[in-house]
Design a protein around this motif. Sequence first.
Motif, PDB file in Angstrom:
ATOM      1  N   GLY A  66       0.794  -1.232   0.113  1.00 30.82           N
ATOM      2  CA  GLY A  66      -0.071   0.115  -0.013  1.00 30.82           C
ATOM      3  C   GLY A  66       0.837   1.221   0.055  1.00 30.82           C
ATOM      4  O   GLY A  66       0.494   2.413  -0.543  1.00 30.82           O
ATOM      5  N   LEU A  67       2.011   1.168   0.405  1.00 32.30           N
ATOM      6  CA  LEU A  67       2.933   2.146   0.644  1.00 32.30           C
ATOM      7  C   LEU A  67       3.549   2.524  -0.739  1.00 32.30           C
ATOM      8  O   LEU A  67       3.848   3.914  -1.101  1.00 32.30           O
ATOM      9  CB  LEU A  67       3.870   2.033   1.875  1.00 32.30           C
ATOM     10  N   ARG A  68       3.829   1.619  -1.422  1.00 31.29           N
ATOM     11  CA  ARG A  68       4.707   1.725  -2.937  1.00 31.29           C
ATOM     12  C   ARG A  68       3.639   2.430  -3.635  1.00 31.29           C
ATOM     13  O   ARG A  68       2.436   2.060  -3.829  1.00 31.29           O
ATOM     14  CB  ARG A  68       5.017   0.544  -3.237  1.00 31.29           C
ATOM     15  N   THR A  69       4.330   3.348  -4.531  1.00 28.62           N
ATOM     16  CA  THR A  69       3.490   3.913  -5.661  1.00 28.62           C
ATOM     17  C   THR A  69       3.895   3.536  -6.907  1.00 28.62           C
ATOM     18  O   THR A  69       5.114   3.751  -7.055  1.00 28.62           O
ATOM     19  CB  THR A  69       3.639   5.417  -5.276  1.00 28.62           C
ATOM     20  N   CYS A  70       3.079   3.110  -7.779  1.00 27.37           N
ATOM     21  CA  CYS A  70       3.632   2.364  -9.047  1.00 27.37           C
ATOM     22  C   CYS A  70       4.095   3.563  -9.939  1.00 27.37           C
ATOM     23  O   CYS A  70       3.377   4.699 -10.091  1.00 27.37           O
ATOM     24  CB  CYS A  70       2.713   1.375  -9.503  1.00 27.37           C
ATOM     25  N   ALA A  71       5.022   3.231 -10.743  1.00 31.44           N
ATOM     26  CA  ALA A  71       5.407   4.112 -11.838  1.00 31.44           C
ATOM     27  C   ALA A  71       4.406   4.149 -12.779  1.00 31.44           C
ATOM     28  O   ALA A  71       3.629   3.101 -13.060  1.00 31.44           O
ATOM     29  CB  ALA A  71       6.688   3.744 -12.318  1.00 31.44           C
ATOM     30  N   SER A  72       4.212   5.344 -13.391  1.00 25.86           N
ATOM     31  CA  SER A  72       3.090   5.388 -14.630  1.00 25.86           C
ATOM     32  C   SER A  72       3.749   4.561 -15.625  1.00 25.86           C
ATOM     33  O   SER A  72       4.848   4.444 -16.011  1.00 25.86           O
ATOM     34  CB  SER A  72       2.683   6.861 -14.761  1.00 25.86           C
ATOM     35  N   ARG A  74       3.670   5.593 -18.768  1.00 22.91           N
ATOM     36  CA  ARG A  74       4.561   6.685 -19.577  1.00 22.91           C
ATOM     37  C   ARG A  74       5.889   6.508 -18.886  1.00 22.91           C
ATOM     38  O   ARG A  74       6.986   6.213 -19.765  1.00 22.91           O
ATOM     39  CB  ARG A  74       4.035   7.868 -19.479  1.00 22.91           C
ATOM     40  N   LEU A  75       6.086   6.312 -17.798  1.00 24.17           N
ATOM     41  CA  LEU A  75       7.488   6.437 -17.142  1.00 24.17           C
ATOM     42  C   LEU A  75       8.233   5.316 -17.345  1.00 24.17           C
ATOM     43  O   LEU A  75       9.474   5.138 -17.602  1.00 24.17           O
ATOM     44  CB  LEU A  75       7.701   6.708 -15.565  1.00 24.17           C
ATOM     45  N   LYS A  76       7.303   4.170 -17.414  1.00 23.12           N
ATOM     46  CA  LYS A  76       7.954   2.761 -17.806  1.00 23.12           C
ATOM     47  C   LYS A  76       8.297   2.756 -19.062  1.00 23.12           C
ATOM     48  O   LYS A  76       9.442   2.230 -19.318  1.00 23.12           O
ATOM     49  CB  LYS A  76       6.976   1.686 -17.318  1.00 23.12           C
TER      50      LYS A  76
ATOM     51  N   VAL B  29      11.453  -0.904 -11.651  1.00 16.29           N
ATOM     52  CA  VAL B  29      11.131   0.704 -11.897  1.00 16.29           C
ATOM     53  C   VAL B  29       9.857   1.006 -10.899  1.00 16.29           C
ATOM     54  O   VAL B  29      10.098   2.188 -10.252  1.00 16.29           O
ATOM     55  CB  VAL B  29      10.619   0.881 -13.188  1.00 16.29           C
ATOM     56  N   ASP B  30       8.986   0.252 -10.421  1.00 15.62           N
ATOM     57  CA  ASP B  30       8.116   0.625  -9.261  1.00 15.62           C
ATOM     58  C   ASP B  30       8.646   0.747  -8.207  1.00 15.62           C
ATOM     59  O   ASP B  30       8.473   1.815  -7.324  1.00 15.62           O
ATOM     60  CB  ASP B  30       7.032  -0.631  -9.128  1.00 15.62           C
ATOM     61  N   ASP B  45       9.309  15.408  -9.790  1.00 15.30           N
ATOM     62  CA  ASP B  45      10.768  15.181  -9.660  1.00 15.30           C
ATOM     63  C   ASP B  45      11.317  13.603  -9.434  1.00 15.30           C
ATOM     64  O   ASP B  45      12.377  13.281  -9.796  1.00 15.30           O
ATOM     65  CB  ASP B  45      11.174  15.869  -8.233  1.00 15.30           C
ATOM     66  N   ALA B  46      10.117  13.080  -8.872  1.00  9.10           N
ATOM     67  CA  ALA B  46      10.562  11.306  -8.857  1.00  9.10           C
ATOM     68  C   ALA B  46      10.800  10.921 -10.008  1.00  9.10           C
ATOM     69  O   ALA B  46      11.449  10.183 -10.359  1.00  9.10           O
ATOM     70  CB  ALA B  46       9.466  10.985  -7.934  1.00  9.10           C
ATOM     71  N   GLU B  47       9.722  11.426 -11.334  1.00 14.80           N
ATOM     72  CA  GLU B  47       9.858  10.810 -12.590  1.00 14.80           C
ATOM     73  C   GLU B  47      11.142  11.082 -13.152  1.00 14.80           C
ATOM     74  O   GLU B  47      12.090  10.380 -13.783  1.00 14.80           O
ATOM     75  CB  GLU B  47       8.836  11.339 -13.275  1.00 14.80           C
ATOM     76  N   ASP B  48      11.595  12.310 -13.027  1.00 13.63           N
ATOM     77  CA  ASP B  48      12.993  12.920 -13.380  1.00 13.63           C
ATOM     78  C   ASP B  48      14.085  11.891 -12.878  1.00 13.63           C
ATOM     79  O   ASP B  48      14.936  11.730 -13.537  1.00 13.63           O
ATOM     80  CB  ASP B  48      13.388  14.480 -12.994  1.00 13.63           C
TER      81      ASP B  48
END
Lengths: 272, 189
Positions: A66-72, A74-76, B29-30, B45-48
């Motif tokens: 729950g604490l982890r925020t997944c990358a979008s 787009r970012l992946k 990546v996550d 900033d985190a994405e960068d």
Amino acid sequence: MTGTGGEPLRSECHQCEPLLASYLDGEAPAGDRARIETHIQSCACCRDCLARERAVHEALRARRSGLRTCASDRLKARCAAYAARTPAASASNLSPAAVRPSAIRRWAPMSVAAALVLAVAAVFGLGLTQPAQALALQTTADHVKCSRFNVPEGAADPVSTAQQWQARLGWPLHLPTSASEPPAEPGLQLRTVRRCAVTDGLVAHLLYSYQGEPLSVYVLPKRTLVDEAQFVRRFKHETVMWSQGDRTYIIVSSGKRDGLGRMIAYVRAAAY
Amino acid sequence: MVFRRRSPPSGPDASGADDPFTTEALSYVDSLYGTALRLTRRAPDAEDLVQDTYLKAFRASGQFQRGTNLKAWLFTILHNTFRNMRRHDGRNPIDVDSEVVEQAEAVGVQQQNPEQLLARATLDTDLQAALDGLPEAFRQAVWLRDVEEFTYAEIAEMIGSPIGTVMSRISRGRRMLFNRLSKVKAGAA
């Protein structure tokens, strides 16, 4: 450090306290573990400290997902694109600043703002509502601006340019090379590829020199028009656009419609 | 942990897409983004930070020693990149006397069984907010240990500090977190 009751810690506590985390995490050497276990049996204060650390440790472990925020996505996609792009990028003559990814985001608001101005002009200023006419207006305005200020000297390398594009935007752009189809068009030279925002989204703007005149090809990674080419003339510029496969192409030229014929055939064959 | 340059070729191939190094690197990546978000506390900033980390990682893939911990290697790059970002931004973490913070936060904490206190419906958002409220050094150490499950040695390598410092930060960070969560609970009761 004080105990929970506020009384000062004993010297034994001072020795034990820094080791509690390593004891809890199973990283304390056997000797330290035995010492800590003996101490906490007789010391309520250190026992309480250990219980607090354990409570937090277990709460965090239990709530990890729950604490982890997944990358979008787009970012992946961007990160994945670096894997393919990196060897070529390091071998190219790009400066580090030119490939610095975060620079993309810094320029994005300006591109979006410019696109919004054009979109407002298209919809309200000139009363245009048809997608083709709006696209024609936006791309023509962009072509006029870029052909005056953003045309580099010399030809761009299609291979490295395509790689950079995919790395930055996450979708491929198939730029013809001298060895590929379609055959080179006489007098056509790719100068640069830049990102441009229109109301339909981000497009690739391929800026060419064609028979000594600037010519732009815009590639939108989705279908927004019909297959049949539509012509629009705005501000003394000829624009032709169509959708093909899952992409939409717009060519803007200051030349006459006759001059566009070969370019339409070229872009249709290249299918970028 | 020592990352030695290996004789080429050891990085991804020209395409990169099917390379085991690339595949494994991208699987983190996550985790990298979650950690970058805890460090920067701002999504852009985190994405960068994550993008810069991957760019550097793929460029320096030849320096990664196969068989060592790739996730830890990527996190080391992430932290180094973050430090450089902070340096260029002119924003440096403020040194905090952790003992003073810990004592101040302990004031008014209820005398309760710690496990019971946190076990009772602590919300993810409460935990998130409490973590984000910790001074950077402690937030980083606790996150890397309790969420990302790195060893003390790996964390020490990543943040460039001795293991003793890592141990101390984890310990104090957890206690500060406990005190903050206890206050949230007391406020909600």
